[in-house]
Design a protein around this motif. Structure first.
Motif, PDB file in Angstrom:
ATOM      1  N   GLU A 176       0.841  -1.197   0.000  1.00 25.25           N
ATOM      2  CA  GLU A 176       0.000   0.000   0.000  1.00 25.25           C
ATOM      3  C   GLU A 176       0.871   1.241   0.000  1.00 25.25           C
ATOM      4  N   ALA A 177       0.627   2.139  -0.946  1.00 23.25           N
ATOM      5  CA  ALA A 177       1.409   3.371  -1.039  1.00 23.25           C
ATOM      6  C   ALA A 177       1.077   4.299   0.120  1.00 23.25           C
ATOM      7  N   ASN A 178       2.112   4.967   0.598  1.00 21.18           N
ATOM      8  CA  ASN A 178       1.944   5.960   1.667  1.00 21.18           C
ATOM      9  C   ASN A 178       2.907   7.107   1.371  1.00 21.18           C
ATOM     10  N   GLY A 179       2.541   7.948   0.391  1.00 18.26           N
ATOM     11  CA  GLY A 179       3.444   8.999  -0.066  1.00 18.26           C
ATOM     12  C   GLY A 179       4.670   8.372  -0.711  1.00 18.26           C
ATOM     13  N   ASN A 180       5.847   8.792  -0.278  1.00 18.42           N
ATOM     14  CA  ASN A 180       7.090   8.208  -0.781  1.00 18.42           C
ATOM     15  C   ASN A 180       7.460   6.918  -0.059  1.00 18.42           C
ATOM     16  N   TYR A 181       6.609   6.506   0.882  1.00 17.58           N
ATOM     17  CA  TYR A 181       6.822   5.271   1.629  1.00 17.58           C
ATOM     18  C   TYR A 181       5.796   4.231   1.173  1.00 17.58           C
ATOM     19  N   SER A 182       5.947   3.009   1.676  1.00 15.05           N
ATOM     20  CA  SER A 182       4.993   1.949   1.386  1.00 15.05           C
ATOM     21  C   SER A 182       4.850   1.068   2.617  1.00 15.05           C
ATOM     22  N   ARG A 183       3.643   0.576   2.832  1.00 13.76           N
ATOM     23  CA  ARG A 183       3.432  -0.435   3.868  1.00 13.76           C
ATOM     24  C   ARG A 183       3.291  -1.783   3.176  1.00 13.76           C
ATOM     25  N   VAL A 184       4.144  -2.742   3.567  1.00 16.27           N
ATOM     26  CA  VAL A 184       4.173  -4.060   2.950  1.00 16.27           C
ATOM     27  C   VAL A 184       3.478  -5.051   3.878  1.00 16.27           C
ATOM     28  N   PHE A 185       2.450  -5.718   3.376  1.00 17.21           N
ATOM     29  CA  PHE A 185       1.707  -6.722   4.136  1.00 17.21           C
ATOM     30  C   PHE A 185       2.163  -8.106   3.677  1.00 17.21           C
ATOM     31  N   PHE A 186       2.413  -8.993   4.641  1.00 12.50           N
ATOM     32  CA  PHE A 186       2.923 -10.311   4.295  1.00 12.50           C
ATOM     33  C   PHE A 186       2.474 -11.353   5.307  1.00 12.50           C
ATOM     34  N   GLN A 187       2.548 -12.608   4.895  1.00 13.69           N
ATOM     35  CA  GLN A 187       2.220 -13.734   5.764  1.00 13.69           C
ATOM     36  C   GLN A 187       3.478 -14.192   6.489  1.00 13.69           C
ATOM     37  N   SER A 188       3.364 -14.385   7.786  1.00 14.20           N
ATOM     38  CA  SER A 188       4.451 -14.951   8.588  1.00 14.20           C
ATOM     39  C   SER A 188       3.846 -16.090   9.393  1.00 14.20           C
ATOM     40  N   GLY A 189       4.049 -17.324   8.912  1.00 16.49           N
ATOM     41  CA  GLY A 189       3.334 -18.451   9.503  1.00 16.49           C
ATOM     42  C   GLY A 189       1.862 -18.318   9.202  1.00 16.49           C
ATOM     43  N   ASN A 190       1.033 -18.329  10.236  1.00 15.98           N
ATOM     44  CA  ASN A 190      -0.416 -18.170  10.055  1.00 15.98           C
ATOM     45  C   ASN A 190      -0.876 -16.751  10.376  1.00 15.98           C
TER      46      ASN A 190
ATOM     47  N   ILE B 199       4.894  -4.029   7.553  1.00 18.18           N
ATOM     48  CA  ILE B 199       6.079  -3.251   7.899  1.00 18.18           C
ATOM     49  C   ILE B 199       6.131  -2.029   6.989  1.00 18.18           C
ATOM     50  N   MET B 200       6.408  -0.863   7.567  1.00 18.24           N
ATOM     51  CA  MET B 200       6.507   0.368   6.780  1.00 18.24           C
ATOM     52  C   MET B 200       7.915   0.479   6.212  1.00 18.24           C
ATOM     53  N   MET B 201       8.001   0.727   4.899  1.00 17.28           N
ATOM     54  CA  MET B 201       9.284   0.782   4.214  1.00 17.28           C
ATOM     55  C   MET B 201       9.482   2.148   3.568  1.00 17.28           C
ATOM     56  N   SER B 202      10.723   2.577   3.514  1.00 13.30           N
ATOM     57  CA  SER B 202      11.040   3.893   2.948  1.00 13.30           C
ATOM     58  C   SER B 202      11.329   3.804   1.456  1.00 13.30           C
TER      59      SER B 202
END
Length: 265
Positions: free
Chosen positions: A173-187, A192-195
């Motif tokens: 998901e875009a958040n300006g010049n940043y992005s929030r990455v959604f992922f599966q970890s186990g169940n 995590i917000m990324m620059s």
């Protein structure tokens, strides 16, 4: 000959500014030192790539603020000639058409002239985060980098480091010049917000699996469970997330899913 500028010993983010206009170098220096970060140490300014190369070899900077269109040699040819690069890059340009090419070089940021103070502050913040992650990575066991496979991505912010398979990424998901990455970890679904911008992830991730359904959403199509053609189309992702589909992208999404052998939804 290049001219080193005033240096303050306690500052510890060493940078070089490269722009063929001396006034532009002076303006950027003033903005950085006055409004951005007191730890910045401007080792010098250069007005062409010959001066810049000499300065980089002499000072080994943490980052170079680099104009793109310069007489004699543009920034991309210059950087290609210097590879491997041992410094971060922040492009500063009056032209926006080079942005994708710039991010393919793993540039920290791409700032348009005239310079916006907020964007400049964000760029330096990203630079600080990158330097922080490099220090963290250097403390990991030597074999850790080898664990990252071609079908994996490393996600880092100031609190965590995750190595995630492409197949376990849900959406971005875009958040300006940043992005929030959604992922599966186990169940468990995590984020995590990324620059980095969503455009960078669109370039990085395989287009046989990920599709930009909206200007703000890049999704892993293996998790699409249903497409709802309402007044404003939406997808149901992993039976949990309702994400909007851009009206102009709806038909292209259906065509993409059919031609990439995804199940009918």
């Amino acid at each position: 000959m290049f001219s080193p500028t005033h240096e303050i010993a306690e500052k510890n983010i060493n940078i070089i500014i490269v722009d063929d206009e001396r006034e532009a170098c002076s303006n950027l220096s003033h903005l950085l030192l006055t409004y951005v970060d007191t730890r910045i140490c401007i080792k010098g300014t250069a007005c062409n790539t010959t001066e810049a190369e000499a300065m980089i070899r002499a000072y080994q900077p943490d980052a170079v603020f680099l104009d793109i269109e310069m007489p004699g040699e543009d920034a991309f040819h210059f950087l290609d000639r210097l590879k491997p690069l041992h410094f971060e890059i922040i492009f500063v340009s009056a032209y926006d058409e080079y942005a994708v090419k710039a991010f393919r070089l793993n540039a920290i940021d791409y700032i348009l002239k005239p310079i916006d103070i907020h964007e400049l502050c964000n760029a330096v913040k990203k630079l600080e985060e990158k330097r922080h992650f490099r220090r963290i990575a250097s403390e990991w066991p030597p074999q850790a980098p080898n664990k990252v496979k071609p079908n994996q991505i490393t996600l880092r912010n100031h609190m965590q480091i995750e190595i995630v398979d492409f197949k376990d990424l849900l959406y971005i998901e875009a958040n300006g010049n940043y992005s929030r990455v959604f992922f599966q970890s186990g169940n468990t679904a995590r984020s995590i917000m990324m620059s980095h911008s969503i455009a960078e992830y669109e370039e990085l991730l395989p287009d046989t699996l990920f599709y930009r359904i909206h200007k703000s959403y890049l999704v892993n199509c293996r998790y699409i469970r249903k497409i709802l053609k309402e007044e404003n189309p939406v997808i149901l992702l992993d039976n949990k997330y309702r994400l909007p589909v851009g009206r102009r992208r709806y038909k292209d999404l259906l065509f993409y899913l059919k031609n990439n052998n995804f199940p009918d939804v």
